[in-house]
Every structure is written in structure tokens, then in C-alpha cells.
Design a protein around this motif. Structure first.
Motif, mmCIF file in Angstrom:
data_model
loop_
_atom_site.group_PDB
_atom_site.id
_atom_site.type_symbol
_atom_site.label_atom_id
_atom_site.label_comp_id
_atom_site.label_asym_id
_atom_site.label_seq_id
_atom_site.Cartn_x
_atom_site.Cartn_y
_atom_site.Cartn_z
ATOM 1 N N ARG A 64 0.800 -1.219 0.000
ATOM 2 C CA ARG A 64 0.000 0.000 0.000
ATOM 3 C C ARG A 64 0.831 1.268 0.000
ATOM 4 N NH1 ARG A 64 -4.928 -2.429 3.550
ATOM 5 N NH2 ARG A 64 -5.375 -3.911 1.929
ATOM 6 N N ILE A 65 2.138 1.137 0.063
ATOM 7 C CA ILE A 65 3.040 2.287 0.024
ATOM 8 C C ILE A 65 3.565 2.410 -1.398
ATOM 9 C CG2 ILE A 65 5.157 3.284 0.956
ATOM 10 C CD1 ILE A 65 3.034 2.977 3.087
ATOM 11 N N LYS A 66 3.541 3.643 -1.935
ATOM 12 C CA LYS A 66 3.997 3.885 -3.310
ATOM 13 C C LYS A 66 5.103 4.925 -3.334
ATOM 14 C CE LYS A 66 -0.435 2.986 -5.558
ATOM 15 N NZ LYS A 66 -1.451 3.547 -6.440
ATOM 16 N N LYS A 67 5.745 5.043 -4.481
ATOM 17 C CA LYS A 67 6.776 6.054 -4.689
ATOM 18 C C LYS A 67 6.160 7.445 -4.499
ATOM 19 C CE LYS A 67 9.766 7.859 -8.307
ATOM 20 N NZ LYS A 67 10.250 7.689 -9.671
ATOM 21 N N GLY A 68 6.859 8.292 -3.753
ATOM 22 C CA GLY A 68 6.384 9.644 -3.518
ATOM 23 C C GLY A 68 5.597 9.812 -2.223
ATOM 24 N N ASP A 69 5.202 8.727 -1.575
ATOM 25 C CA ASP A 69 4.474 8.810 -0.308
ATOM 26 C C ASP A 69 5.403 9.262 0.808
ATOM 27 O OD1 ASP A 69 2.233 7.843 -1.568
ATOM 28 O OD2 ASP A 69 2.247 5.884 -0.594
ATOM 29 N N LYS A 70 4.850 10.013 1.757
ATOM 30 C CA LYS A 70 5.582 10.344 2.983
ATOM 31 C C LYS A 70 5.355 9.193 3.946
ATOM 32 C CE LYS A 70 7.215 14.652 2.916
ATOM 33 N NZ LYS A 70 8.593 14.955 3.089
ATOM 34 N N VAL A 71 6.436 8.697 4.550
ATOM 35 C CA VAL A 71 6.328 7.589 5.488
ATOM 36 C C VAL A 71 7.100 7.911 6.761
ATOM 37 C CG1 VAL A 71 5.990 5.789 3.753
ATOM 38 C CG2 VAL A 71 8.293 6.373 4.469
ATOM 39 N N LYS A 72 6.720 7.221 7.837
ATOM 40 C CA LYS A 72 7.427 7.319 9.106
ATOM 41 C C LYS A 72 8.011 5.948 9.395
ATOM 42 C CE LYS A 72 6.876 8.761 13.878
ATOM 43 N NZ LYS A 72 5.986 9.382 14.851
ATOM 44 N N VAL A 73 9.305 5.906 9.716
ATOM 45 C CA VAL A 73 9.971 4.646 10.037
ATOM 46 C C VAL A 73 9.562 4.257 11.456
ATOM 47 C CG1 VAL A 73 12.185 3.468 10.247
ATOM 48 C CG2 VAL A 73 11.885 5.243 8.522
ATOM 49 N N ILE A 74 9.066 3.024 11.625
ATOM 50 C CA ILE A 74 8.536 2.602 12.926
ATOM 51 C C ILE A 74 9.415 1.557 13.605
ATOM 52 C CG2 ILE A 74 6.165 3.186 12.387
ATOM 53 C CD1 ILE A 74 5.668 0.194 11.821
ATOM 54 N N ALA A 75 10.525 1.146 12.962
ATOM 55 C CA ALA A 75 11.403 0.143 13.567
ATOM 56 C C ALA A 75 12.827 0.332 13.064
ATOM 57 C CB ALA A 75 10.912 -1.257 13.225
ATOM 58 N N GLY A 76 13.777 -0.073 13.875
ATOM 59 C CA GLY A 76 15.176 -0.039 13.460
ATOM 60 C C GLY A 76 15.909 1.204 13.935
ATOM 61 N N ALA A 77 17.121 1.376 13.418
ATOM 62 C CA ALA A 77 18.004 2.462 13.838
ATOM 63 C C ALA A 77 17.459 3.834 13.467
ATOM 64 C CB ALA A 77 19.389 2.271 13.229
ATOM 65 N N TYR A 78 16.663 3.920 12.426
ATOM 66 C CA TYR A 78 16.132 5.209 11.952
ATOM 67 C C TYR A 78 14.698 5.445 12.432
ATOM 68 C CZ TYR A 78 20.209 5.350 8.925
ATOM 69 O OH TYR A 78 21.501 5.396 8.449
ATOM 70 N N LYS A 79 14.290 4.763 13.496
ATOM 71 C CA LYS A 79 12.926 4.857 14.026
ATOM 72 C C LYS A 79 12.559 6.311 14.313
ATOM 73 C CE LYS A 79 10.064 3.020 17.728
ATOM 74 N NZ LYS A 79 10.014 2.075 18.836
ATOM 75 N N GLY A 80 11.359 6.716 13.863
ATOM 76 C CA GLY A 80 10.871 8.073 14.090
ATOM 77 C C GLY A 80 11.128 9.022 12.936
ATOM 78 N N THR A 81 11.946 8.621 11.968
ATOM 79 C CA THR A 81 12.268 9.474 10.826
ATOM 80 C C THR A 81 11.080 9.559 9.870
ATOM 81 O OG1 THR A 81 14.564 8.737 10.971
ATOM 82 C CG2 THR A 81 13.905 9.840 8.946
ATOM 83 N N VAL A 82 10.762 10.776 9.436
ATOM 84 C CA VAL A 82 9.704 10.986 8.444
ATOM 85 C C VAL A 82 10.387 11.426 7.159
ATOM 86 C CG1 VAL A 82 7.671 12.326 7.826
ATOM 87 C CG2 VAL A 82 8.023 11.615 10.194
ATOM 88 N N ALA A 83 10.162 10.687 6.070
ATOM 89 C CA ALA A 83 10.804 10.997 4.792
ATOM 90 C C ALA A 83 9.960 10.463 3.650
ATOM 91 C CB ALA A 83 12.208 10.402 4.748
ATOM 92 N N GLU A 84 10.412 10.737 2.424
ATOM 93 C CA GLU A 84 9.677 10.354 1.220
ATOM 94 C C GLU A 84 10.234 9.059 0.633
ATOM 95 O OE1 GLU A 84 8.964 12.295 -3.155
ATOM 96 O OE2 GLU A 84 8.938 13.639 -1.423
ATOM 97 N N VAL A 85 9.347 8.247 0.070
ATOM 98 C CA VAL A 85 9.747 7.008 -0.590
ATOM 99 C C VAL A 85 10.318 7.357 -1.964
ATOM 100 C CG1 VAL A 85 8.946 4.803 -1.534
ATOM 101 C CG2 VAL A 85 8.032 5.632 0.627
ATOM 102 N N LYS A 86 11.576 6.957 -2.211
ATOM 103 C CA LYS A 86 12.211 7.227 -3.496
ATOM 104 C C LYS A 86 11.866 6.154 -4.526
ATOM 105 C CE LYS A 86 16.490 8.949 -3.584
ATOM 106 N NZ LYS A 86 17.942 8.994 -3.289
ATOM 107 N N GLN A 87 11.730 4.910 -4.058
ATOM 108 C CA GLN A 87 11.466 3.804 -4.966
ATOM 109 C C GLN A 87 10.777 2.688 -4.192
ATOM 110 O OE1 GLN A 87 15.066 2.672 -6.923
ATOM 111 N NE2 GLN A 87 14.056 1.484 -8.498
#
Length: 108
Positions: free
Chosen positions: A2-25
Motif C-alpha cells: 500500500r506504500i507507493k513512490k512519492g508517499d511520505k512515510v514514518k519509520v517505525i522500527a530499526g536504527a532510523y525509528k521516528g524518521t519521516v521521509a519520502e519514498v524514493k522507490q
């Protein structure tokens, strides 16, 4: 997926948890995405005509889509994504994605 290129996402697990960024691919068959500035890895490059110096470059690596959630900028929150049919002005229906938490429609 359900996630596509260009969507804004929030990382919910791992070392980058909490980061909000755009899907490049997006890679639907693998269930993975590349998110801007997340999961940075160092890659050793041989000298080529395009890159005569070679050296070590940093680039984003794929992460599993289960480790990100769609981010609704209006509601300032991460949410699951659903599908629903919306009626157009001419009476026909269009399938759209929406944020389940706020109900806002995702612009594709």
C-alpha cells in the motif's frame, strides 16, 4: 503493498525509528522500499569512466515495507492505509487510498 513512490512515510522500527521521509522507490514483489536518507550504507566503487576516482559512496539501501507507515501531514500522525470507492460527479466510482486514522484521502 500500500506504500507507493512519492508517499511520505514514518519509520517505525530499526536504527532510523521516528524518521519521516519520502519514498524514493518501491519494490512490490520484494515488499521493500527505498526511503530518502534512511538505511544509509557505504559502497566501495571501482574507478569507471563515469566516476574516474572511484572511492566510497554513501547511498540508501532497501528496507522492509513492514518497518514503515504512511504519514499523514495534515493530521501529523502515522496511519495505516485502506482502500475505498469514491463517487465522482458523473456518477462513476473511483478506487482511492485513504488514511484509516484520519479518513483523509491520499493524493496519487
Amino acid at each position: 503493498m500500500r506504500i507507493k513512490k512519492g508517499d511520505k512515510v514514518k519509520v517505525i522500527a530499526g536504527a532510523y525509528k521516528g524518521t519521516v521521509a519520502e519514498v524514493k522507490q518501491a519494490f512490490p514483489r520484494e515488499g521493500k522500499v527505498i526511503v530518502e536518507g534512511v538505511n544509509m550504507v557505504k559502497k566501495h566503487m571501482k574507478p569507471t569512466q563515469a566516476n574516474p576516482d572511484g572511492g566510497i559512496i554513501e547511498k540508501e539501501a532497501k528496507i522492509d515495507v513492514s518497518n514503515v507507515m504512511a504519514y499523514d501531514e495534515k493530521a501529523k500522525t502515522a496511519s495505516r492505509v485502506g482502500y475505498k470507492f469514491v463517487e465522482n460527479k458523473d456518477g462513476s466510482q473511483t478506487k482511492v487510498r485513504y488514511y484509516k486514522k484520519s479518513g483523509n484521502i491520499i493524493k496519487d
